[in-house]
Scaffold this motif. Structure first.
Motif, mmCIF file in Angstrom:
data_model
loop_
_atom_site.group_PDB
_atom_site.id
_atom_site.type_symbol
_atom_site.label_atom_id
_atom_site.label_comp_id
_atom_site.label_asym_id
_atom_site.label_seq_id
_atom_site.Cartn_x
_atom_site.Cartn_y
_atom_site.Cartn_z
ATOM 1 N N ILE A 125 0.909 -1.311 -0.183
ATOM 2 C CA ILE A 125 -0.009 -0.095 -0.074
ATOM 3 C C ILE A 125 0.795 1.115 -0.085
ATOM 4 C CG2 ILE A 125 -1.897 -1.244 1.211
ATOM 5 C CD1 ILE A 125 -1.129 0.374 3.889
ATOM 6 N N ARG A 126 0.236 2.338 -0.071
ATOM 7 C CA ARG A 126 0.777 3.667 -0.127
ATOM 8 C C ARG A 126 0.318 4.508 1.073
ATOM 9 N NH1 ARG A 126 0.307 7.047 -3.621
ATOM 10 N NH2 ARG A 126 -1.060 6.242 -5.148
ATOM 11 N N GLY A 170 -4.746 7.185 -5.118
ATOM 12 C CA GLY A 170 -4.463 5.912 -4.675
ATOM 13 C C GLY A 170 -3.999 5.389 -3.531
ATOM 14 N N ALA A 171 -3.533 6.284 -2.667
ATOM 15 C CA ALA A 171 -3.010 5.882 -1.099
ATOM 16 C C ALA A 171 -4.253 5.312 -0.365
ATOM 17 C CB ALA A 171 -2.519 7.145 -0.345
ATOM 18 N N LYS A 172 -3.841 4.305 0.401
ATOM 19 C CA LYS A 172 -4.813 3.657 1.346
ATOM 20 C C LYS A 172 -4.542 4.285 2.664
ATOM 21 C CE LYS A 172 -7.085 0.162 2.775
ATOM 22 N NZ LYS A 172 -8.490 -0.051 2.427
ATOM 23 N N ASP A 191 -8.541 5.298 6.630
ATOM 24 C CA ASP A 191 -8.369 4.942 5.319
ATOM 25 C C ASP A 191 -8.859 6.072 4.291
ATOM 26 O OD1 ASP A 191 -8.413 1.890 5.299
ATOM 27 O OD2 ASP A 191 -9.873 2.244 7.045
ATOM 28 N N MET A 192 -7.955 6.003 3.371
ATOM 29 C CA MET A 192 -8.265 7.182 2.375
ATOM 30 C C MET A 192 -9.390 6.941 1.366
ATOM 31 S SD MET A 192 -6.639 9.932 1.835
ATOM 32 C CE MET A 192 -6.804 10.229 0.025
ATOM 33 N N THR A 211 4.390 8.737 -7.282
ATOM 34 C CA THR A 211 3.155 8.083 -7.826
ATOM 35 C C THR A 211 1.767 8.800 -6.790
ATOM 36 O OG1 THR A 211 4.445 5.735 -7.897
ATOM 37 C CG2 THR A 211 1.932 5.611 -7.632
ATOM 38 N N GLY A 212 1.019 8.822 -7.784
ATOM 39 C CA GLY A 212 -0.280 9.651 -6.991
ATOM 40 C C GLY A 212 -0.254 11.053 -7.266
ATOM 41 N N GLY A 213 0.947 11.649 -7.611
ATOM 42 C CA GLY A 213 1.108 12.949 -7.857
ATOM 43 C C GLY A 213 0.772 14.034 -6.521
#
Length: 387
Positions: A125-126, A170-172, A191-192, A211-213
């Motif tokens: 995860i990110r 996209g982060a968790k 939780d995102m 990643t995800g900007g």
């Protein structure tokens, strides 16, 4: 002060250098790199390669699955990883996850570590760090924090906006800084993918390496429990410093690798490109710039190593990390800027990777505190006689 490169450091340096050259650099032309960073699919593919090479998340503790590196060992490995813009992503040492992993190791309880930290270390995860806000909220001055956490039953309700949040899409996991009713700040884990957290805008930035900007995030009536508090209530600003001092330094380490890459490209070009009867590297106008590059790289590396040594002694390192952030970011920027100048047309187009490094690195003088804020902080210490 010990600047010795130990056998373990040399082994890490060699292994990382080989991994970046053989496994990561070939991905630099992969079309899965977007204006908002590498796609999640590309990130996972690179992470799988680092896992196979046993170089994944090396800064995490051995207990969590990392290599348990000291700050000086990180200085060696992170520089090598930074030689490619995709290197930090592959090794899972990119921002903001690298700093978040460090903070969670120090502050999180055992349950939070199992739920959030271990998947982060595995690269499954990110995460994102939600602190900066739109004006007039918190930016360089965290005291302007406007996001609120209001008590309700056995938890809190969080409301606010966050801006320039790296990796949010996209982060968790979201680490959210919010102000308590007494004016103190507390960090919460959430939780995102909660419907109360939404991406208002995906920002287009100069850099394309995360990643995800970067995103504008809105939080509306997000209910969290007391178990979601990271550490102790009211200690948010303290924990931010636990995260930021080492994170400023690791930024410098990674970008040193990219500055060295730009210099190496410029050196190779200066030996091959002919002008006025000889290679351009034989002209003082170019050779002096290359000499200045080498000196700036040397000075940045020494500053990074000094601060890494200070942190390895268990000292606070806040002053040293501020000084290194300014010294290294500005020196590394000069290296890349000169490299563009030496390369001429190749430096401002995609014929070399230097133009990409140039775009990515410009933001470095702003991330984790702009140079002017660090100078102001250092100046305050001088005025108080504590520097």
């Amino acid at each position: 002060m010990d600047f010795e490169i130990t056998p373990r450091m040399r082994e890490l340096q060699a292994a990382t250098r080989e991994f970046i050259a053989q496994k990561v650099v070939p991905y630099e032309s992969d079309p899965r790199q977007t204006e908002h960073g590498p796609t999640e699919d590309l990130r996972r593919e690179l992470v799988a390669l680092a896992r196979q090479a046993r170089l994944l998340t090396p800064h995490a503790s051995v207990e969590m699955g990392g290599l348990g590196l000291s700050h000086r060992e990180k200085a060696v490995l992170f520089e090598e990883a930074g030689y490619s813009p995709l290197g930090p992503t592959a090794l899972n040492i990119h921002a903001p996850d690298e700093g978040n992993i460090h903070m969670l190791e120090v502050v999180a309880n055992d349950e939070q570590k199992e739920r959030w930290l271990r998947p982060l270390v595995r690269g499954d995860i990110r995460s994102c760090f939600c602190m900066t806000e739109p004006p007039p909220g918190a930016g360089s001055d965290p005291g302007l924090l406007r996001t609120t956490a209001d008590p309700v039953d056995d938890g809190y309700v969080i409301n606010g906006e966050k801006l320039y949040i790296t990796g949010a899409t996209g982060a968790k996991l979201a680490i959210i800084m919010a102000r308590m009713p007494d004016g103190s700040a507390t960090m919460f884990l959430a939780d995102m993918d909660r419907e109360e957290i939404r991406i208002e805008e995906q920002l287009t930035a100069l850099d394309t390496c995360f990643t995800g900007g970067h995103a504008h995030v809105r939080i509306d009536n997000l209910r969290v429990s007391k178990d979601d508090i990271l550490g102790e209530p009211g200690r948010g600003f303290h924990y931010a410093q636990v995260r930021l001092a080492p994170a400023r330094l690791t930024h410098c380490m990674r970008w040193l690798g990219q500055a060295r890459r730009a210099h190496d490209v410029a050196v190779e070009y200066s030996r091959e490109r002919q002008a006025f009867g000889k290679p351009i590297g034989h002209h003082e106008g170019v050779s002096f710039m290359l000499a200045d590059n080498l000196m700036d790289l040397h000075a940045a590396r020494l500053s990074i190593w000094h601060t890494a040594w200070v942190l390895d002694q268990g000292r606070d390192g806040g002053l040293e990390s501020s000084m290194t952030k300014v010294l290294a970011s500005e020196a590394q920027w000069r290296v890349v800027d000169r490299s563009v100048q030496i390369l001429g047309g190749s430096g401002v187009t995609d014929r070399t990777i230097v133009a990409r490094i140039f775009r990515d690195m410009r933001a470095f003088r702003i991330y984790d505190g702009p140079s002017e804020v660090h100078r102001w902080s250092i100046g305050k210490r001088i005025a108080k006689g504590v520097a």
